[in-house]
Design a protein around this motif. Structure first.
Motif, PDB file in Angstrom:
ATOM      1  N   ASP A   1       0.812  -1.216   0.000  1.00 47.98           N
ATOM      2  CA  ASP A   1       0.000   0.000   0.000  1.00 47.98           C
ATOM      3  C   ASP A   1       0.846   1.267   0.000  1.00 47.98           C
ATOM      4  O   ASP A   1       0.327   2.357  -0.223  1.00 47.98           O
ATOM      5  CB  ASP A   1      -0.931   0.002   1.219  1.00 47.98           C
ATOM      6  CG  ASP A   1      -1.991   1.082   1.133  1.00 47.98           C
ATOM      7  OD1 ASP A   1      -2.668   1.159   0.083  1.00 47.98           O
ATOM      8  OD2 ASP A   1      -2.134   1.854   2.100  1.00 47.98           O
ATOM      9  N   VAL A   2       2.144   1.147   0.270  1.00 44.12           N
ATOM     10  CA  VAL A   2       3.019   2.323   0.290  1.00 44.12           C
ATOM     11  C   VAL A   2       3.366   2.712  -1.149  1.00 44.12           C
ATOM     12  O   VAL A   2       4.004   1.941  -1.866  1.00 44.12           O
ATOM     13  CB  VAL A   2       4.310   2.050   1.084  1.00 44.12           C
ATOM     14  CG1 VAL A   2       5.200   3.298   1.091  1.00 44.12           C
ATOM     15  CG2 VAL A   2       3.983   1.630   2.513  1.00 44.12           C
ATOM     16  N   GLY A   3       2.953   3.899  -1.558  1.00 37.08           N
ATOM     17  CA  GLY A   3       3.203   4.349  -2.928  1.00 37.08           C
ATOM     18  C   GLY A   3       4.608   4.896  -3.099  1.00 37.08           C
ATOM     19  O   GLY A   3       4.792   6.095  -3.365  1.00 37.08           O
ATOM     20  N   LEU A   4       5.611   4.028  -2.974  1.00 41.12           N
ATOM     21  CA  LEU A   4       7.003   4.477  -3.036  1.00 41.12           C
ATOM     22  C   LEU A   4       7.361   5.205  -4.337  1.00 41.12           C
ATOM     23  O   LEU A   4       8.160   6.148  -4.304  1.00 41.12           O
ATOM     24  CB  LEU A   4       7.954   3.301  -2.820  1.00 41.12           C
ATOM     25  CG  LEU A   4       8.171   2.836  -1.372  1.00 41.12           C
ATOM     26  CD1 LEU A   4       9.251   1.768  -1.319  1.00 41.12           C
ATOM     27  CD2 LEU A   4       8.535   3.996  -0.456  1.00 41.12           C
ATOM     28  N   PRO A   5       6.815   4.807  -5.496  1.00 42.15           N
ATOM     29  CA  PRO A   5       7.168   5.559  -6.713  1.00 42.15           C
ATOM     30  C   PRO A   5       6.801   7.040  -6.641  1.00 42.15           C
ATOM     31  O   PRO A   5       7.355   7.851  -7.381  1.00 42.15           O
ATOM     32  CB  PRO A   5       6.366   4.841  -7.808  1.00 42.15           C
ATOM     33  CG  PRO A   5       6.206   3.448  -7.293  1.00 42.15           C
ATOM     34  CD  PRO A   5       6.022   3.611  -5.808  1.00 42.15           C
ATOM     35  N   ARG A   6       5.898   7.390  -5.731  1.00 42.08           N
ATOM     36  CA  ARG A   6       5.499   8.800  -5.576  1.00 42.08           C
ATOM     37  C   ARG A   6       6.023   9.389  -4.264  1.00 42.08           C
ATOM     38  O   ARG A   6       5.537  10.419  -3.791  1.00 42.08           O
ATOM     39  CB  ARG A   6       3.975   8.913  -5.629  1.00 42.08           C
ATOM     40  CG  ARG A   6       3.378   8.572  -6.994  1.00 42.08           C
ATOM     41  CD  ARG A   6       1.862   8.606  -6.952  1.00 42.08           C
ATOM     42  NE  ARG A   6       1.315   7.450  -6.229  1.00 42.08           N
ATOM     43  CZ  ARG A   6       0.092   7.398  -5.725  1.00 42.08           C
ATOM     44  NH1 ARG A   6      -0.713   8.450  -5.830  1.00 42.08           N
ATOM     45  NH2 ARG A   6      -0.331   6.310  -5.103  1.00 42.08           N
ATOM     46  N   ALA A   7       7.029   8.749  -3.690  1.00 39.92           N
ATOM     47  CA  ALA A   7       7.583   9.206  -2.415  1.00 39.92           C
ATOM     48  C   ALA A   7       8.451  10.446  -2.604  1.00 39.92           C
ATOM     49  O   ALA A   7       8.995  10.704  -3.684  1.00 39.92           O
ATOM     50  CB  ALA A   7       8.407   8.092  -1.774  1.00 39.92           C
ATOM     51  N   ALA A   8       8.583  11.204  -1.526  1.00 29.64           N
ATOM     52  CA  ALA A   8       9.454  12.383  -1.515  1.00 29.64           C
ATOM     53  C   ALA A   8      10.141  12.459  -0.160  1.00 29.64           C
ATOM     54  O   ALA A   8       9.553  12.110   0.868  1.00 29.64           O
ATOM     55  CB  ALA A   8       8.646  13.653  -1.771  1.00 29.64           C
ATOM     56  N   CYS A   9      11.402  12.903  -0.165  1.00 28.98           N
ATOM     57  CA  CYS A   9      12.162  13.076   1.070  1.00 28.98           C
ATOM     58  C   CYS A   9      12.674  14.508   1.143  1.00 28.98           C
ATOM     59  O   CYS A   9      13.059  15.098   0.120  1.00 28.98           O
ATOM     60  CB  CYS A   9      13.340  12.105   1.132  1.00 28.98           C
ATOM     61  SG  CYS A   9      12.871  10.361   1.271  1.00 28.98           S
ATOM     62  N   TYR A  10      12.708  15.041   2.366  1.00 29.51           N
ATOM     63  CA  TYR A  10      13.109  16.431   2.568  1.00 29.51           C
ATOM     64  C   TYR A  10      14.063  16.536   3.752  1.00 29.51           C
ATOM     65  O   TYR A  10      13.933  15.816   4.742  1.00 29.51           O
ATOM     66  CB  TYR A  10      11.881  17.310   2.839  1.00 29.51           C
ATOM     67  CG  TYR A  10      10.876  17.308   1.723  1.00 29.51           C
ATOM     68  CD1 TYR A  10      10.957  18.230   0.681  1.00 29.51           C
ATOM     69  CD2 TYR A  10       9.845  16.367   1.701  1.00 29.51           C
ATOM     70  CE1 TYR A  10      10.033  18.223  -0.355  1.00 29.51           C
ATOM     71  CE2 TYR A  10       8.919  16.349   0.672  1.00 29.51           C
ATOM     72  CZ  TYR A  10       9.015  17.284  -0.353  1.00 29.51           C
ATOM     73  OH  TYR A  10       8.100  17.260  -1.377  1.00 29.51           O
TER      74      TYR A  10
ATOM     75  N   THR B   1       7.822  10.965   2.864  1.00 29.29           N
ATOM     76  CA  THR B   1       6.408  10.601   2.818  1.00 29.29           C
ATOM     77  C   THR B   1       6.109   9.887   1.509  1.00 29.29           C
ATOM     78  O   THR B   1       6.754  10.120   0.490  1.00 29.29           O
ATOM     79  CB  THR B   1       5.500  11.843   2.928  1.00 29.29           C
ATOM     80  OG1 THR B   1       5.776  12.738   1.844  1.00 29.29           O
ATOM     81  CG2 THR B   1       5.711  12.561   4.251  1.00 29.29           C
ATOM     82  N   ALA B   2       5.121   9.006   1.573  1.00 27.97           N
ATOM     83  CA  ALA B   2       4.655   8.289   0.383  1.00 27.97           C
ATOM     84  C   ALA B   2       3.151   8.104   0.509  1.00 27.97           C
ATOM     85  O   ALA B   2       2.662   7.725   1.577  1.00 27.97           O
ATOM     86  CB  ALA B   2       5.344   6.933   0.256  1.00 27.97           C
ATOM     87  N   PRO B   3       2.401   8.364  -0.553  1.00 29.30           N
ATOM     88  CA  PRO B   3       0.943   8.251  -0.457  1.00 29.30           C
ATOM     89  C   PRO B   3       0.489   6.809  -0.309  1.00 29.30           C
ATOM     90  O   PRO B   3       1.143   5.877  -0.779  1.00 29.30           O
ATOM     91  CB  PRO B   3       0.455   8.849  -1.780  1.00 29.30           C
ATOM     92  CG  PRO B   3       1.597   8.643  -2.720  1.00 29.30           C
ATOM     93  CD  PRO B   3       2.836   8.781  -1.894  1.00 29.30           C
ATOM     94  N   SER B   4      -0.631   6.647   0.357  1.00 31.62           N
ATOM     95  CA  SER B   4      -1.280   5.337   0.408  1.00 31.62           C
ATOM     96  C   SER B   4      -1.901   5.050  -0.952  1.00 31.62           C
ATOM     97  O   SER B   4      -2.541   5.921  -1.552  1.00 31.62           O
ATOM     98  CB  SER B   4      -2.364   5.331   1.488  1.00 31.62           C
ATOM     99  OG  SER B   4      -3.235   4.230   1.330  1.00 31.62           O
ATOM    100  N   ASN B   5      -1.715   3.838  -1.436  1.00 32.28           N
ATOM    101  CA  ASN B   5      -2.318   3.460  -2.717  1.00 32.28           C
ATOM    102  C   ASN B   5      -3.822   3.255  -2.611  1.00 32.28           C
ATOM    103  O   ASN B   5      -4.529   3.321  -3.618  1.00 32.28           O
ATOM    104  CB  ASN B   5      -1.671   2.176  -3.242  1.00 32.28           C
ATOM    105  CG  ASN B   5      -0.253   2.401  -3.728  1.00 32.28           C
ATOM    106  OD1 ASN B   5       0.073   3.457  -4.262  1.00 32.28           O
ATOM    107  ND2 ASN B   5       0.604   1.404  -3.536  1.00 32.28           N
ATOM    108  N   SER B   6      -4.305   3.005  -1.394  1.00 32.34           N
ATOM    109  CA  SER B   6      -5.717   2.649  -1.242  1.00 32.34           C
ATOM    110  C   SER B   6      -6.548   3.711  -0.532  1.00 32.34           C
ATOM    111  O   SER B   6      -7.770   3.727  -0.671  1.00 32.34           O
ATOM    112  CB  SER B   6      -5.837   1.335  -0.463  1.00 32.34           C
ATOM    113  OG  SER B   6      -5.368   1.503   0.871  1.00 32.34           O
TER     114      SER B   6
END
Length: 337
Positions: free
Chosen positions: A267-276, A309-314
């Motif tokens: 469920d972790v949308g790693l392809p859309r993750a961002a780090c700061y 952070t990474a968006p939830s896929n669901s």
């Protein structure tokens, strides 16, 4: 076994961190009484506010939680918690925990007294350990060995726990690190002695979290704005199964490394993750369920952190949140406030 999307929400919670509820205290650690009432009223209407102990014990034992579980905590034991925060919590029937320094209780007018603590505890408020006197736990005395340092700071923790137990009749064995500062040696000691630790870095918590350094979202000062706070409260605990960094305390300020962590959920949308880091976006690379980020900077003396952070896929609008703190002492081995 990978964590399923359905299980993600029931394996996550958020812990909020407050200090002052006042208009006359340092802005960086304060919410006004009106802001606090707004926060808590919204939580009562939209979330399940639970005792901190219920949340942490459920996650430790891999038991399911309500999908919207939140705990409210305060650090330092200021009297304005009783004057301006407690009535709100009582009227809304919301539980909360206060981490206090026993040697500071009743010492100044702006601190709770032991009579206050006992009355609040009778009302259902939990009190937990914040060390005796809010020391910088990573400070080293001149020529102090690692063994002598650990013995000194742990004696402080144990004495604080004894005083708390004597006054409240309760020993949660929860420690909120002053200033959020800890290292691997201290975290290992907490685990050995059966304590749960709480930091001041951000993120949701889950059964995959490090229970010697659980994150809490600050909700005061510049973090008190409701719009971004709502997004944070909806966060999910990042199910991290491996983290390259096992010790947040570093000796060298210069860092030029590619670091990674691995997750355990589809469920972790790693392809859309961002780090700061310090508000600046970092280069990231995704390989399956592993996220790598590159940090090339000079770390400041004191405290800093990376947030990913990474968006939830669901679950639309919900984000998995991972925070990695760094701690660097000054040349004399001490830390700034």
């Amino acid at each position: 076994m990978a964590q399923s999307a359905a299980a993600a929400g029931q394996d996550s919670a958020v812990v909020l961190l407050y200090h002052h509820v006042s208009e006359d205290t340092p802005a960086s650690t304060s919410v006004t009484p009106e802001q606090f009432k707004t926060h808590m009223t919204w939580l009562a209407e939209n979330y399940k506010v639970m005792p901190l102990q219920d949340i942490t014990e459920a996650l430790k034992n891999k038991q399911t939680l309500p999908e919207n579980a939140v705990a409210v905590t305060f650090d330092d034991g200021y009297r304005n918690i009783l004057e301006n925060g407690h009535p709100v919590m009582q009227s809304l029937k919301l539980p909360y925990t206060v981490f206090i320094n026993p040697d500071e209780i009743g010492r100044l007018k702006n601190q709770l007294s032991w009579d206050d603590v006992k009355a609040m505890h009778k009302d259902g408020v939990d009190f937990a350990n914040h060390t005796l006197d809010h020391l910088h736990m990573l400070d080293r005395h001149q020529d102090e060995s690692k063994e002598a340092w650990l013995e000194r700071v742990w004696q402080n923790v144990e004495e604080a726990e004894k005083k708390l137990t004597a006054q409240t009749g309760e020993s949660l064995k929860y420690l909120a690190y002053p200033f959020g500062e800890y290292n691997k040696t201290l975290a290992d000691k907490l685990a050995k002695e059966g304590y749960t630790g709480f930091g001041q870095h951000s993120g949701g918590i889950s059964s995959y979290s490090d229970f010697t350094a659980l994150p809490r979202f600050p909700a005061a000062g510049r973090f008190a704005n409701m719009a971004p706070l709502k997004v944070k409260i909806a966060s999910l605990g990042m199910p991290v199964t491996h983290n390259d960094i096992d010790n947040p305390e570093r000796t060298a300020r210069v860092i030029d490394e590619t670091l990674s962590f691995t997750t355990n959920s589809d469920d972790v949308g790693l392809p859309r993750a961002a780090c700061y880091y310090q508000g600046e976006s970092l280069p990231v690379n995704i390989n399956g369920k592993t996220l790598s980020y590159t940090l090339n900077t000079v770390l400041p003396v004191g405290r800093s952190r990376i947030n990913c952070t990474a968006p939830s896929n669901s679950q639309n609008g919900r984000y998995y949140w991972f925070s990695q703190p760094f701690f660097i002492s000054g040349e004399d081995g001490t830390y700034p406030d």
